[in-house]
Design an enzyme around this catalytic site. Structure first.
Site, PDB file in Angstrom:
ATOM      1  N   SER A  98       0.815  -1.212   0.000  1.00 34.66           N
ATOM      2  CA  SER A  98       0.000   0.000   0.000  1.00 34.66           C
ATOM      3  C   SER A  98       0.850   1.265   0.000  1.00 34.66           C
ATOM      4  O   SER A  98       1.578   1.530  -0.943  1.00 34.66           O
ATOM      5  CB  SER A  98      -0.952  -0.044   1.198  1.00 34.66           C
ATOM      6  OG  SER A  98      -1.917   0.967   1.135  1.00 34.66           O
ATOM      7  N   ASP A 233      -2.409   6.332  -3.608  1.00 35.58           N
ATOM      8  CA  ASP A 233      -1.327   5.638  -2.913  1.00 35.58           C
ATOM      9  C   ASP A 233      -0.772   4.547  -3.819  1.00 35.58           C
ATOM     10  O   ASP A 233      -1.211   4.386  -4.959  1.00 35.58           O
ATOM     11  CB  ASP A 233      -1.805   5.084  -1.567  1.00 35.58           C
ATOM     12  CG  ASP A 233      -2.787   3.930  -1.711  1.00 35.58           C
ATOM     13  OD1 ASP A 233      -3.452   3.843  -2.767  1.00 35.58           O
ATOM     14  OD2 ASP A 233      -2.902   3.119  -0.780  1.00 35.58           O
ATOM     15  N   ASP A 235      -0.957   1.327  -4.202  1.00 41.82           N
ATOM     16  CA  ASP A 235      -1.758   0.289  -4.864  1.00 41.82           C
ATOM     17  C   ASP A 235      -3.106   0.797  -5.352  1.00 41.82           C
ATOM     18  O   ASP A 235      -3.902   0.030  -5.879  1.00 41.82           O
ATOM     19  CB  ASP A 235      -1.945  -0.927  -3.947  1.00 41.82           C
ATOM     20  CG  ASP A 235      -2.843  -0.652  -2.752  1.00 41.82           C
ATOM     21  OD1 ASP A 235      -2.848   0.499  -2.262  1.00 41.82           O
ATOM     22  OD2 ASP A 235      -3.530  -1.588  -2.288  1.00 41.82           O
ATOM     23  N   ASP A 237      -5.844   2.110  -3.821  1.00 41.07           N
ATOM     24  CA  ASP A 237      -7.131   2.014  -3.136  1.00 41.07           C
ATOM     25  C   ASP A 237      -7.399   3.220  -2.234  1.00 41.07           C
ATOM     26  O   ASP A 237      -8.410   3.267  -1.534  1.00 41.07           O
ATOM     27  CB  ASP A 237      -7.259   0.701  -2.350  1.00 41.07           C
ATOM     28  CG  ASP A 237      -6.254   0.566  -1.212  1.00 41.07           C
ATOM     29  OD1 ASP A 237      -5.411   1.465  -1.033  1.00 41.07           O
ATOM     30  OD2 ASP A 237      -6.320  -0.455  -0.494  1.00 41.07           O
TER      31      ASP A 237
END
Length: 438
Positions: A98, A233, A235, A237
């Protein structure tokens, strides 16, 4: 030395590559997930950090050793993996840490239907992992999934209001992560005038001074061009916005804008929004003024999703920028949230700066991360009567939240108060007490 254990945190498994987790651990996790969901296909994506491709292959090797059909989707956002899991009724796996630096990595798992794992499913997978042995290396390459990213990008163009965004001028910050591979296609399909920054992942520059963790990297660009900025961010999400004056618009304000917009159109189910204990007190006061109920959960988008699903609510999220709209997705989705936000701005006839400034008055909030040798099992009990006393001092004009991190040896202290000075003094006293006792 690699620690031979595995535990799910607030959102999947995560740690330092080669220290907390390595490829053998990930392969065993693949085996455990395949065992937990027998006969179900698995799609695996990753966010572009240096260890991502090898970890995706390791997970696939572990799963295919149990005769699971596994396909590797390459660099794709976590929401794209969740979308594939929903559309195809397969297991979705995202290899990502993340917002963490490149030297960390992790694994997020979506059950068929694109939903987060339940506590029972996580516990079962942990037990299966601990019972598994070493996984032999695969003798042949796993098949590639060429459709995951395209299917996801296409789905974003069908969101209500998306077709009316043609000509919107936007600065995108892809955090040198997974959205680097899809944001240009989405912007082109929507007819946006897009200035895309930090979209050249090299394995080590993910989240490095950019993206949702560092939205200040695009504030000057937005202010100079009077443009809205959207920062993702690693990834994809999470999302943080920047208004046309260069002000950062965090998840609290974004969720507030979306909640009031949905309520004004009569589609905010139960007139309720779900947030976490870290959400600013100003958000709660704003929702109260507008007759919106607020359900508060523990930190983590999985906790938010559980409350949303149990209560039949449509909107929820976190101050950090996880925003979940269950009408359109099963998990937090940065690009989806950006499309919905741009549509709100367009329909309002106002600037994002005007909307964000008016939606809520933010209380001074301070977050202190205190590294500890051993995470306390009950940090509230550890701080005891002193914590009770500090809360009484703040009264109705402040809040204190103390919690242990789900992924690091850290205790997080959050203080809200009538002034920054009061918040800092309160946090200082609690930090000193924690250091003395932990």
């Amino acid at each position: 030395m690699v620690i031979d254990m595995l535990r799910f945190g607030t959102d999947g498994v995560r740690g330092r590559v080669g220290v907390d987790l390595d490829e053998s651990h990930v392969a065993r996790l693949g085996s455990a997930v395949a065992t937990a969901f027998p006969g179900v296909d698995i799609v695996v994506g990753h966010d572009g950090r240096e260890s991502g491709e090898a970890w995706a292959a390791a997970f696939g090797a572990g799963a295919s050793a149990l005769r699971a059909n596994v396909a590797l989707a390459g660099v794709v956002p976590t929401p794209a993996v969740a979308h594939a899991a929903k559309r195809r009724q397969c297991v979705g796996v995202s290899i990502t840490a993340s917002h963490n630096p490149w030297h960390d990595n992790g694994v997020k798992v979506f059950a068929p239907g694109g939903r987060k794992l339940t506590d029972a499913e996580q516990q079962n997978i942990e037990q299966l992992w601990h019972a598994s042995g070493e996984i032999p290396r695969a003798n042949s390459a796993l098949p590639r999934d060429a459709h995951c990213a395209g299917e996801y990008a296409e789905s974003l163009t069908t969101v209500p209001g998306a077709g009316d965004l043609r000509g919107c001028d936007v600065v995108f910050d892809a955090a040198n992560g997974a959205t680097s591979r899809v944001v240009a296609a989405v912007a082109e399909a929507l007819g946006l005038r897009a200035d895309i920054r930090n979209a050249s992942p090299n394995g080590r520059n993910i989240n490095d001074g950019c993206g949702a963790v560092h939205p200040e990297s695009i504030t000057k660009l937005c202010a100079e061009g009077r443009r809205i900025g959207i920062a993702f961010d690693g990834d994809g999400d999470r999302v943080i916005a920047v208004d046309e004056l260069g002000n950062v618009v965090d998840g609290d304000r974004l969720i507030a804008l979306m909640a009031l917009d949905l309520r004004s159109r009569g589609v905010l189910d139960c007139d309720t929004v779900v947030v976490t204990s870290m959400t600013n007190l100003g958000f709660h006061r704003a929702m109260q003024r507008h007759g919106v109920n607020v359900v508060t959960t523990d930190v983590g988008d999985r906790a938010v999703l559980v409350a949303m699903e149990e209560g039949g609510f449509v909107l929820g999220g976190e101050q950090s920028g996880h925003i979940i709209n269950l009408r359109h997705a099963t998990t937090g989705d940065g690009i989806l949230a950006a499309v919905l936000l741009l549509d709100i701005v367009r329909r309002s006839g106002k600037s994002l700066a005007e909307l964000a400034a008016a939606v809520m008055q933010r209380m001074p909030q301070l977050l202190r991360n205190v590294r500890v040798a051993n995470k306390p099992a009950d940090v509230e009990a550890l701080l005891g009567t002193e914590l009770v006393h500090e809360r009484k001092l703040l009264g109705a004009d402040g809040r204190i939240v103390v919690r242990t991190s789900g992924t690091e040896p850290v205790v997080r202290i959050m203080v809200e108060a009538a002034s920054t000075e009061i918040a800092e003094a309160t946090a200082d006293r609690l930090e000193q007490l924690l250091v003395a006792r932990a």
